[in-house]
Design a protein around this motif. Structure first.
Motif, PDB file in Angstrom:
ATOM      1  N   ASP A   1      -8.652  -2.570   7.681  1.00 41.34           N
ATOM      2  CA  ASP A   1     -10.081  -2.754   7.389  1.00 41.34           C
ATOM      3  C   ASP A   1     -10.379  -4.039   6.627  1.00 41.34           C
ATOM      4  OD1 ASP A   1      -8.557  -1.199   5.389  1.00 41.34           O
ATOM      5  OD2 ASP A   1     -10.359  -1.430   4.188  1.00 41.34           O
TER       6      ASP A   1
ATOM      7  N   GLY B   1      -8.481   2.222   5.315  1.00 42.21           N
ATOM      8  CA  GLY B   1      -9.318   2.228   4.111  1.00 42.21           C
ATOM      9  C   GLY B   1      -8.541   2.863   2.984  1.00 42.21           C
ATOM     10  N   PRO B   2      -8.998   2.669   1.730  1.00 46.33           N
ATOM     11  CA  PRO B   2      -8.242   3.217   0.603  1.00 46.33           C
ATOM     12  C   PRO B   2      -8.222   4.750   0.559  1.00 46.33           C
ATOM     13  CG  PRO B   2     -10.220   2.036  -0.165  1.00 46.33           C
ATOM     14  CD  PRO B   2     -10.140   1.849   1.305  1.00 46.33           C
TER      15      PRO B   2
ATOM     16  N   GLY C   1       0.835  -1.207   0.000  1.00 49.35           N
ATOM     17  CA  GLY C   1       0.000   0.000   0.000  1.00 49.35           C
ATOM     18  C   GLY C   1       0.863   1.247   0.000  1.00 49.35           C
TER      19      GLY C   1
ATOM     20  N   GLY D   1       4.531  -0.816  -9.459  1.00 43.29           N
ATOM     21  CA  GLY D   1       3.339  -0.257 -10.087  1.00 43.29           C
ATOM     22  C   GLY D   1       2.468   0.408  -9.060  1.00 43.29           C
TER      23      GLY D   1
HETATM   24  P1  GDP Z   1       1.349  -0.398  -3.559  1.00 41.29           P
HETATM   25  O1  GDP Z   1       1.788  -0.615  -4.962  1.00 41.29           O
HETATM   26  O2  GDP Z   1       2.416  -0.673  -2.552  1.00 41.29           O
HETATM   27  O3  GDP Z   1       0.674   0.936  -3.386  1.00 41.29           O
HETATM   28  O4  GDP Z   1       0.293  -1.487  -3.190  1.00 41.29           O
HETATM   29  P2  GDP Z   1      -0.935  -2.103  -3.999  1.00 41.29           P
HETATM   30  O5  GDP Z   1      -0.622  -2.320  -5.435  1.00 41.29           O
HETATM   31  O6  GDP Z   1      -1.423  -3.228  -3.186  1.00 41.29           O
HETATM   32  O7  GDP Z   1      -1.975  -0.919  -4.010  1.00 41.29           O
HETATM   33  C1  GDP Z   1      -2.602  -0.535  -2.982  1.00 41.29           C
HETATM   34  C2  GDP Z   1      -4.123  -0.622  -3.217  1.00 41.29           C
HETATM   35  O8  GDP Z   1      -4.675  -0.777  -1.937  1.00 41.29           O
HETATM   36  C3  GDP Z   1      -4.678   0.640  -3.819  1.00 41.29           C
HETATM   37  O9  GDP Z   1      -5.812   0.342  -4.609  1.00 41.29           O
HETATM   38  C4  GDP Z   1      -5.082   1.432  -2.569  1.00 41.29           C
HETATM   39  O10 GDP Z   1      -6.164   2.295  -2.805  1.00 41.29           O
HETATM   40  C5  GDP Z   1      -5.467   0.333  -1.609  1.00 41.29           C
HETATM   41  N1  GDP Z   1      -5.219   0.644  -0.198  1.00 41.29           N
HETATM   42  C6  GDP Z   1      -4.163   1.296   0.364  1.00 41.29           C
HETATM   43  N2  GDP Z   1      -4.300   1.346   1.699  1.00 41.29           N
HETATM   44  C7  GDP Z   1      -5.468   0.719   1.989  1.00 41.29           C
HETATM   45  C8  GDP Z   1      -6.164   0.419   3.198  1.00 41.29           C
HETATM   46  O11 GDP Z   1      -5.750   0.749   4.302  1.00 41.29           O
HETATM   47  N3  GDP Z   1      -7.331  -0.289   3.073  1.00 41.29           N
HETATM   48  C9  GDP Z   1      -7.837  -0.695   1.887  1.00 41.29           C
HETATM   49  N4  GDP Z   1      -8.975  -1.382   1.879  1.00 41.29           N
HETATM   50  N5  GDP Z   1      -7.209  -0.431   0.732  1.00 41.29           N
HETATM   51  C10 GDP Z   1      -6.052   0.266   0.778  1.00 41.29           C
END
Ligand code: GDP
Length: 430
Positions: free
Chosen positions: A330, A409-410, A15, A40
């Motif tokens: 969450d 949450g996102p 995230g 990405g």
């Molecule tokens: P990153 O490349 O390290 O940013 O990780 P990801 O590819 O897994 O992307 C993160 C996704 O998770 C995105 O769609 C964010 O909106 C979502 N996200 C980030 N933090 C949270 C969170 O605390 N809760 C939820 N449900 N989604 C999250």
């Protein structure tokens, strides 16, 4: 406080996009220091989704300069596409987007080798973007650096040397060897958008730190994928730990003031390799669906499992973490109980360490906690249901990592900031 490293503390995809975005609000400069287009981030710009693979996610903040450091491997085609997409959205007006002239260039034969290998028995689940073969060339001292885009003759000579080395490999994998002319003509199409952005980025980072500007170093992947410290050979080819910020951005360790590790409230992994807390049941599927655990570059479903605290302690050690940002709490809401790995049972007895070189013979020891309901409306730790709070407290206590941030949450608003890394005083002598 002027220099903060943010680094994945698991197998990547923690995230980072959201947390980096929050921290870059106050940053003057964001620097990527390792990896390439195998990372990405999905950025949402005015309702419009954009995936960036090379350019740091700090690009969304108007005041921050964005740098691609020399530890990276850069595909000029991907870079040009990202530049064009950002220009179209007006995001590159009056700002620096600079690329190290020493970063290594991913060329079509790197992508070809990566793709052919992934079709064979020795596939390890790479993103097939040529990252591994490009780093192989770097170590073999036949790599071509981005600065060669300024000099057609140098580029051509370098391509010939590298192609001669790769030709037998490509043939043995059943592929056709591209001609040097073809490779050079392909790359030179991107000169126009890239050459004016090439510079010695290390010097720019150093100047910014000396001037007291806030510099954020954005790691790629995660500590357990690091080429030295990860679950070798199922690792990436670069330095995914905080120390990589020094070699990959071109600054000394004394210039770094704080290191924040990112971890989800559970674990995911993409591709092959050991994953002791993996869940191959309905709970694993629920986490995948709720957490949107599908690769942003490849769309591949990610493997999911419980949080691994010995692994987090290991990440704390190899990164020198000052604390953690805990994300996606969450996603676990609604489960009747939540498990967390607190130790390992090994042939030599129980250990709180992460037995990284013998994971196949190690069995996770779990602690089970009661589950919790919705947490996405929480705006302070006090708003959390008692069982969610107990989970967060356990993670902090058992990992030995103070909490910097909790993401529930996102949305940007669904964030609890416990401590701001920019408030950490500058290291003496840095
Ligand atoms: P990153 O490349 O390290 O940013 O990780 P990801 O590819 O897994 O992307 C993160 C996704 O998770 C995105 O769609 C964010 O909106 C979502 N996200 C980030 N933090 C949270 C969170 O605390 N809760 C939820 N449900 N989604 C999250």
């Amino acid at each position: 406080m002027t220099a903060v490293v943010i680094v994945g503390a698991q197998w990547g995809d923690e995230g980072k996009g959201k947390v980096v975005d929050i921290y870059t609000e106050a940053a003057d400069m964001v620097v990527r220091y390792a990896g390439g287009p195998n990372a990405g981030h999905t950025l949402v710009v005015g309702g419009d989704r954009l995936v960036v693979r090379l350019i740091p996610s700090g690009i969304l903040r108007p005041r921050s300069a964005c740098l691609l450091g020399q530890g990276m491997v850069v595909d000029p085609e991907t870079l040009s596409t990202e530049i064009a997409e950002l220009e179209r959205r007006g995001l590159l007006v009056d700002r620096d987007l600079l690329v190290s002239d020493r970063a290594h260039m991913i060329l079509p034969y790197h992508v070809l080798v990566d793709t052919l290998r992934e079709q064979g028995a020795s596939a390890i689940g790479t993103t097939k973007r040529g990252v591994g073969p490009c780093y192989e060339d770097k170590a073999a001292r036949v790599g071509i650096r981005m600065g060669a885009l300024r000099d057609a003759a140098r580029l051509r000579a370098g391509v010939e040397v590298a192609l001669a080395r790769w030709a037998p490999v490509i043939r043995s994998l059943g592929g056709g060897v591209p001609a040097a002319d073809e490779v050079c003509a392909h790359v030179r199409r991107f000169e126009g958008s890239v050459v004016s952005r090439l510079t010695d980025t290390g010097a720019r980072v150093d100047e910014a730190i000396s001037a007291g500007r806030r510099v954020l170093f954005e790691g790629a992947q995660g500590a357990l994928l690091d080429v030295d410290h990860g679950t070798y050979p199922f690792v990436t080819s670069s330095s995914a730990v905080a120390g990589g910020a020094c070699t990959g951005a071109g600054v000394g360790p004394s210039r770094i003031d704080a290191v924040v590790g990112l971890t989800k409230a559970y674990t995911t992994r993409v591709g092959g390799g050991p994953f002791p807390t993996e869940l191959e049941d309905d709970v694993g599927e629920l986490i995948r669906r709720r957490g949107g655990e599908f690769g942003s570059v490849t769309g591949r479903p990610r493997r999911t499992g419980w949080l691994d605290l010995p692994a987090l302690r290991y990440a704390r050690r190899v990164n020198g973490l000052d604390g953690i940002a805990l994300t996606k709490l969450d996603v676990l809401s609604g489960l009747s109980e939540v498990r967390v790995c607190v130790a390992y049972r090994t042939p030599a007895g129980e250990t709180r360490d992460f037995p990284i070189d013998d994971l196949a013979r190690a069995e996770p020891v779990y602690q089970t906690l009661p589950g919790w309901g919705p947490v996405d409306g929480a705006r302070s730790l006090g708003d959390l249901p008692a069982s969610a709070r107990a989970y967060v407290d356990l993670v902090v206590r058992e990992s030995g990592c103070p909490l910097f941030l909790l993401s529930v949450g996102p949305d940007r608003a669904a964030t609890i900031v416990a401590r701001d890394p920019w408030d950490i005083p500058r290291r003496a002598g840095g």
